[in-house]
Design a protein around this motif. Structure first.
Motif: not given
Length: 275
Positions: A155-156, A133, A44, A158, A161, A131, A41
């Motif tokens: 996983a917040s 997840d 980030k 996003i 990316h 989030n 991951q």
């Protein structure tokens, strides 16, 4: 900046997560779950952990303490797993450490029915930070000394990316259908009234300032770390204002008013809902 410690002993890998974090001892006599910048991951995930986790702490949630851990890959030289060795070699220098909570148990909605306001506050927070997840399959909450602690926020956010499409990626209502606390989140309006006014530009600048420059350097399209920090604030701050189109529309029973097919329609019956 977050407190800075040095890892002195690699204890064991944690194989539950896809990024293969590891338990380490540090020179401050603390034990931490270390998350590596060399994991799949990448940095980030660590940025999201810091920003989202420290924001949650300042909003009154229990979040394990976070530190920066300086890693010399040599401390894991006796670890027999080649995947762990590769990860350590790919992650020299600063990584993220999360305080290890000994004896904690994973949150189980069968064994612990959350308070409705608590559930609503957590769901509001997760919707705000995007989030994805905290599902009933993987709640990412720990019960420790009778309290619930929020963990794993990588996983917040996003949108970071794909900065060119940040506005589109962070638009629309948050998908609550898989969220473990959705059936209990019957006081969302109260949670919103409490939490939204606390999210100010000053607060967001405070938590983004905790991310080390090293993790923010060389981001395409940005002149440097401070410009990137400003971009996080520019995306997040408007979400605290109105209209809050991202906020899920739940009725008093913790369900969405619409009856169409949804991703979470296979939610197991044992998860239940508020009594």
């Amino acid at each position: 900046m977050l407190p800075h410690v040095t890892a002195i002993r690699y204890v064991t890998p944690l194989r539950e997560g896809g990024s293969l974090p590891g338990v380490v001892e540090a020179d401050d006599l603390g034990t931490y779950v270390m998350k590596f910048h060399g994991a799949g991951q990448g940095r980030k995930a660590l940025i999201a952990e810091v920003i989202a986790g420290e924001l949650a702490r300042r909003l009154g949630f229990r979040v394990p303490d976070q530190v920066l851990i300086d890693l010399d890959p040599a401390i894991g030289r006796h670890e027999p797993d080649p995947d762990v060795q590769d990860l350590l070699k790919a992650s020299p220098g600063w990584n993220l450490g999360v305080d290890f909570l000994p004896g904690s148990l994973g949150f189980d909605p069968l064994g612990w029915r959350p308070d409705r306001l608590f559930a609503s506050r957590v769901l509001w927070l997760d919707a705000f930070i995007g989030n994805v997840d905290r599902s009933w399959r993987n709640p990412n909450m720990l019960v420790w000394h009778g309290d619930v602690w929020l963990i794993d926020h990588g996983a917040s956010l996003i949108f970071h990316h794909a900065w060119a499409n940040a506005a589109r990626l962070f638009s629309g209502a948050y998908d609550v259908d898989d969220h473990v606390l959705t059936p209990f989140a019957t006081r969302l309006e109260e949670a919103e009234a409490e939490l939204a006014p606390k999210i100010t530009e000053g607060l967001l600048r405070e938590v983004t300032a905790l991310v080390p420059d090293l993790w923010l350097e060389n981001e395409p399209g940005f002149a440097g770390p401070q410009e990137l920090r400003d971009a996080y604030v520019d995306v997040l701050l408007p979400r605290a204002g109105k209209p809050r189109d991202w906020l899920p529309d739940l009725d008093v029973s913790g369900h969405r008013p619409d009856t169409g097919a949804r991703r979470g329609e296979n939610r197991p019956g044992w998860l239940g809902g508020p009594s």
